[in-house]
Design a protein around this motif. Structure first.
Motif, PDB file in Angstrom:
ATOM      1  N   PHE A  13      -7.016  21.959  12.467  1.00 32.42           N
ATOM      2  CA  PHE A  13      -7.322  21.026  11.455  1.00 32.42           C
ATOM      3  C   PHE A  13      -6.423  21.182  10.386  1.00 32.42           C
ATOM      4  CE2 PHE A  13     -11.451  20.897  13.651  1.00 32.42           C
ATOM      5  CZ  PHE A  13     -11.531  19.633  14.073  1.00 32.42           C
ATOM      6  N   ALA A  14      -6.714  22.425   9.677  1.00 27.84           N
ATOM      7  CA  ALA A  14      -5.841  22.402   8.281  1.00 27.84           C
ATOM      8  C   ALA A  14      -4.482  22.334   8.462  1.00 27.84           C
ATOM      9  CB  ALA A  14      -6.155  23.854   7.746  1.00 27.84           C
ATOM     10  N   ALA A  15      -3.823  23.268   9.469  1.00 27.27           N
ATOM     11  CA  ALA A  15      -2.295  23.128   9.907  1.00 27.27           C
ATOM     12  C   ALA A  15      -2.047  21.914  10.112  1.00 27.27           C
ATOM     13  CB  ALA A  15      -2.116  24.275  10.750  1.00 27.27           C
ATOM     14  N   VAL A  16      -2.543  21.281  10.912  1.00 29.38           N
ATOM     15  CA  VAL A  16      -2.031  19.827  11.395  1.00 29.38           C
ATOM     16  C   VAL A  16      -2.207  18.941  10.354  1.00 29.38           C
ATOM     17  CG1 VAL A  16      -2.272  18.022  13.078  1.00 29.38           C
ATOM     18  CG2 VAL A  16      -2.435  20.355  14.094  1.00 29.38           C
ATOM     19  N   ALA A  17      -3.197  18.752   9.662  1.00 31.93           N
ATOM     20  CA  ALA A  17      -3.066  17.915   8.521  1.00 31.93           C
ATOM     21  C   ALA A  17      -2.101  18.207   7.427  1.00 31.93           C
ATOM     22  CB  ALA A  17      -4.529  18.162   7.795  1.00 31.93           C
ATOM     23  N   ASP A 296       5.117  35.052  -3.346  1.00 25.47           N
ATOM     24  CA  ASP A 296       5.934  33.840  -3.857  1.00 25.47           C
ATOM     25  C   ASP A 296       5.864  32.871  -2.667  1.00 25.47           C
ATOM     26  OD1 ASP A 296       7.559  32.423  -5.643  1.00 25.47           O
ATOM     27  OD2 ASP A 296       9.267  33.253  -4.336  1.00 25.47           O
ATOM     28  N   GLY A 297       5.401  31.837  -3.067  1.00 26.51           N
ATOM     29  CA  GLY A 297       5.799  30.526  -1.990  1.00 26.51           C
ATOM     30  C   GLY A 297       4.728  30.593  -0.927  1.00 26.51           C
ATOM     31  N   VAL A 298       3.412  31.397  -1.011  1.00 24.58           N
ATOM     32  CA  VAL A 298       2.758  31.368   0.001  1.00 24.58           C
ATOM     33  C   VAL A 298       1.433  30.910  -0.159  1.00 24.58           C
ATOM     34  CG1 VAL A 298       1.182  32.849   1.500  1.00 24.58           C
ATOM     35  CG2 VAL A 298       3.638  33.635   0.718  1.00 24.58           C
ATOM     36  N   PHE A 299       0.770  29.927   0.550  1.00 21.55           N
ATOM     37  CA  PHE A 299      -0.400  29.118   0.453  1.00 21.55           C
ATOM     38  C   PHE A 299      -1.273  29.644   1.504  1.00 21.55           C
ATOM     39  CE2 PHE A 299       2.800  26.950  -1.596  1.00 21.55           C
ATOM     40  CZ  PHE A 299       2.269  25.958  -2.650  1.00 21.55           C
ATOM     41  N   ALA A 300      -2.381  29.569   1.586  1.00 19.63           N
ATOM     42  CA  ALA A 300      -3.427  29.901   2.590  1.00 19.63           C
ATOM     43  C   ALA A 300      -4.558  29.004   2.394  1.00 19.63           C
ATOM     44  CB  ALA A 300      -3.970  31.423   2.693  1.00 19.63           C
ATOM     45  N   LEU A 301      -5.382  28.412   3.457  1.00 23.88           N
ATOM     46  CA  LEU A 301      -6.445  27.617   3.570  1.00 23.88           C
ATOM     47  C   LEU A 301      -6.992  27.646   4.998  1.00 23.88           C
ATOM     48  CD1 LEU A 301      -4.739  24.352   4.516  1.00 23.88           C
ATOM     49  CD2 LEU A 301      -3.416  26.222   3.733  1.00 23.88           C
ATOM     50  N   GLY A 302      -7.998  26.809   4.839  1.00 24.41           N
ATOM     51  CA  GLY A 302      -8.756  26.714   6.250  1.00 24.41           C
ATOM     52  C   GLY A 302      -9.696  27.927   6.476  1.00 24.41           C
ATOM     53  N   HIS A 326      -9.404  20.157   7.270  1.00 19.90           N
ATOM     54  CA  HIS A 326      -8.773  18.703   7.163  1.00 19.90           C
ATOM     55  C   HIS A 326      -8.271  18.376   5.697  1.00 19.90           C
ATOM     56  CE1 HIS A 326      -7.215  15.114   8.768  1.00 19.90           C
ATOM     57  NE2 HIS A 326      -7.709  14.474   7.793  1.00 19.90           N
ATOM     58  N   ARG A 327      -9.441  18.621   4.688  1.00 20.13           N
ATOM     59  CA  ARG A 327      -8.916  18.070   3.281  1.00 20.13           C
ATOM     60  C   ARG A 327      -8.056  19.318   2.727  1.00 20.13           C
ATOM     61  NH1 ARG A 327     -14.869  16.012   1.329  1.00 20.13           N
ATOM     62  NH2 ARG A 327     -15.166  14.591   3.148  1.00 20.13           N
ATOM     63  N   GLN A 328      -8.212  20.216   3.049  1.00 18.69           N
ATOM     64  CA  GLN A 328      -7.316  21.319   2.332  1.00 18.69           C
ATOM     65  C   GLN A 328      -6.139  21.371   2.953  1.00 18.69           C
ATOM     66  OE1 GLN A 328      -9.333  25.291   3.092  1.00 18.69           O
ATOM     67  NE2 GLN A 328     -11.160  24.701   1.752  1.00 18.69           N
ATOM     68  N   ASP A 347      -5.734  21.392  -8.328  1.00 15.64           N
ATOM     69  CA  ASP A 347      -6.822  22.404  -7.561  1.00 15.64           C
ATOM     70  C   ASP A 347      -7.216  21.468  -6.339  1.00 15.64           C
ATOM     71  OD1 ASP A 347      -6.205  24.426  -9.226  1.00 15.64           O
ATOM     72  OD2 ASP A 347      -8.048  23.718 -10.508  1.00 15.64           O
ATOM     73  N   TYR A 348      -8.073  22.215  -5.533  1.00 15.95           N
ATOM     74  CA  TYR A 348      -8.696  21.434  -4.439  1.00 15.95           C
ATOM     75  C   TYR A 348      -9.980  21.340  -4.805  1.00 15.95           C
ATOM     76  CZ  TYR A 348     -11.527  21.029   0.146  1.00 15.95           C
ATOM     77  OH  TYR A 348     -12.356  20.602   1.016  1.00 15.95           O
ATOM     78  N   HIS A 349     -10.581  19.871  -4.698  1.00 18.01           N
ATOM     79  CA  HIS A 349     -12.092  19.440  -4.965  1.00 18.01           C
ATOM     80  C   HIS A 349     -12.285  18.706  -3.592  1.00 18.01           C
ATOM     81  CE1 HIS A 349     -12.377  20.380  -9.293  1.00 18.01           C
ATOM     82  NE2 HIS A 349     -10.732  20.252  -9.241  1.00 18.01           N
ATOM     83  N   HIS A 350     -13.643  18.820  -3.379  1.00 26.26           N
ATOM     84  CA  HIS A 350     -14.038  17.814  -2.196  1.00 26.26           C
ATOM     85  C   HIS A 350     -15.474  17.107  -2.724  1.00 26.26           C
ATOM     86  CE1 HIS A 350     -17.631  20.303  -0.730  1.00 26.26           C
ATOM     87  NE2 HIS A 350     -17.078  21.132  -1.481  1.00 26.26           N
ATOM     88  N   HIS A 351     -15.784  16.067  -1.846  1.00 25.63           N
ATOM     89  CA  HIS A 351     -16.994  15.514  -1.813  1.00 25.63           C
ATOM     90  C   HIS A 351     -17.575  15.380  -0.358  1.00 25.63           C
ATOM     91  CE1 HIS A 351     -20.306  12.693  -2.785  1.00 25.63           C
ATOM     92  NE2 HIS A 351     -19.603  11.982  -1.560  1.00 25.63           N
ATOM     93  N   ASP A 352     -18.767  16.143  -0.434  1.00 25.46           N
ATOM     94  CA  ASP A 352     -19.379  16.395   1.116  1.00 25.46           C
ATOM     95  C   ASP A 352     -19.641  14.957   1.611  1.00 25.46           C
ATOM     96  OD1 ASP A 352     -20.276  17.703   3.310  1.00 25.46           O
ATOM     97  OD2 ASP A 352     -21.904  18.576   2.341  1.00 25.46           O
ATOM     98  N   LEU A 353     -19.072  14.923   2.868  1.00 26.11           N
ATOM     99  CA  LEU A 353     -19.724  13.685   3.654  1.00 26.11           C
ATOM    100  C   LEU A 353     -21.054  13.867   4.356  1.00 26.11           C
ATOM    101  CD1 LEU A 353     -16.204  12.419   5.265  1.00 26.11           C
ATOM    102  CD2 LEU A 353     -17.329  11.735   3.374  1.00 26.11           C
TER     103      LEU A 353
END
Length: 452
Positions: A13-17, A296-302, A326-328, A347-353
């Motif tokens: 989900f994270a990588a494809v989004a 430097d230049g590295v992001f991580a998520l999911g 997905h949102r990240q 920054d990453y914020h979310h609203h739970d569905l």
């Protein structure tokens, strides 16, 4: 001047989004986008229990990356190490060739693996439910037990083949047990020699509640519903030992059983340990904008990253769910574009569905936007959510058609022969022994760079 290269690791989900959003927001002249993924599809994990039960087909839940990412270059392989000093990802292709992939910006979203424990016999005899191949194998294996039990004259063998144990009372384990229990119950109409009373499903979890994220009321409703269908639920209990035909629980019970499905949580991809950066229970520690401190230049998520949960603001990190991933992915893409263009990151914020739990047929419990629902309305919300979340029109139509066909025509009991000649262990599907140590990463990186 060479274009900056953005490398995205993962196919979930994270990588494809992230890759899809990057492709939409950046022109071909601004950057080269590369996705490193061992599979040619993005797997919609929430519907794996439906796949194992034969309600949907593999094509419904395995969405082609070529269809999703027509403007992204795809390297068919798995990342086995990252050298942040040299800005190189070490990749083992599906041919086993090891190659370096250079990056200017790196997005790490390799996901998670099945979490296991040092339980005698677990690695040899447990079956996972984390990958497409595992779900297909589990279906074959369960139907094989029905076939063998129907043909057996031995009462002890028949009892062990018709008892199925699922370890894990979270969403994956509960939905897997629920969907497969419906399949085996329906099987009795096709297997005249099988007594429905002999088929037993058992959910085991060390936690005191089933699916505690649902809250007391819905969790209790789901448990009572499954118990009415004949599913036994043992909470506060774990597995002590597994053999070919028995499962021993920590309360001393020895269950005759040849099918142990292990869904007791996930652990971050071992890739994250190769960066030699701070982790939280294996998940790479990142800032709220998903950048990795000191890299430097590295992001991580999911699932593989410990992303701060700013909605709770108490030092919590986001749970490893599809919603967050997905949102990240989208937010990480925005931040990569911002970094590329020299503007501030967000920054990453979310609203739970909310939450949806599909228990098969008309049975479901859901909590959309905090509203508790059960029965047919909850099922409509659950399946509506899945249709909305599937990334392509083809996947939506296939899944809806599969559901309608199963509802009208019923279940089939066909074995495909997948790994029929030998039992498959957890490590056969998730390749957890493929990763390098940090020292090996540096050596491989230097050697590969020296070759040019």
């Amino acid at each position: 001047m060479a274009r900056p290269r953005i490398v995205v690791v993962g196919g979930g989900f994270a990588a494809v989004a992230c890759a899809r959003r990057l492709a939409r927001k950046l022109s071909r002249d601004e950057a080269e986008i590369i996705l490193v993924s061992p599979f040619s599809y993005s797997l919609y994990l929430p519907l794996l229990p439906h796949l194992a039960a034969g309600v949907v087909t593999p094509q419904s839940v395995a969405v082609s990356l070529r269809r999703l990412l027509s403007c992204v270059s795809i390297v068919p392989g798995g990342a086995i190490g990252v050298d942040t000093a040299a800005k190189v990802v070490v990749v083992r292709k599906i041919t086993d060739e090891v190659v370096p992939v250079h990056y200017d910006y790196l997005v790490l979203a390799p996901g998670s693996i099945t979490r296991t424990f040092d339980i005698p016999g677990l690695d040899e005899h447990a079956r996972g439910m984390k990958t497409l191949a595992e779900a297909v194998y589990v279906r074959d294996h369960v139907i094989a037990q029905l076939d063998l039990a129907a043909a057996s004259q031995d009462e002890a063998e028949r009892a062990s083949r018709l008892q199925f144990v699922v370890v894990g009372g979270g969403y994956a384990g509960t939905e897997t047990a629920a969907c497969l229990q419906r399949l085996t119950s329906a099987a009795c109409r096709r297997y005249p020699r099988l007594d429905p009373g002999l088929i037993k499903w058992h959910i085991v979890d060390i936690a005191p509640k089933l699916m505690p994220e649902l809250g007391d009321k819905l969790g209790r409703t789901a448990m009572e519903l499954l118990q009415r269908r004949g599913v036994e639920i043992s909470l506060g209990v774990s597995v002590q030992q597994v053999t070919e035909d028995t499962v021993t629980l920590t309360d001393g019970r020895v269950l005759p059983c040849r099918t142990l499905i292990w869904t007791a949580g996930v652990a971050a991809s071992p890739l994250m340990a190769t960066l030699e950066r701070e982790t939280v229970k294996g998940r790479l520690l990142v800032k709220a904008d998903m950048t990795v401190p000191g890299a430097d230049g590295v992001f991580a998520l999911g699932d593989a990253a410990a992303v701060p949960d700013l909605a709770k603001n108490d030092g919590a990190i986001c749970p490893p769910t599809a919603q967050h991933a997905h949102r990240q992915g989208k937010k990480a893409a925005d931040n990569v574009v911002a970094a590329l263009r020299g503007v501030p990151l967000g920054d990453y914020h979310h609203h739970d569905l909310g939450l949806v739990v599909d228990l098969g047929g008309k049975d479901a419990v859901s909590k959309p936007l905090g509203v508790e629902m059960t029965g047919v309305p909850a099922q409509a919300v659950a399946r509506g959510y899945h249709l909305m979340a599937l990334p392509t029109g083809a996947a939506k139509y296939r899944t809806l058609a599969n559901w309608l066909l199963n509802a009208t025509a019923g279940d089939d009991f066909v074995r495909t022969g997948f790994l029929a000649r030998r039992p498959a262990a957890l490590h056969d599907f998730e390749y957890t022994d493929a990763y390098l140590t940090p020292e090996q990463v540096r050596k491989h990186s230097a050697a590969l760079l020296a070759k040019g």
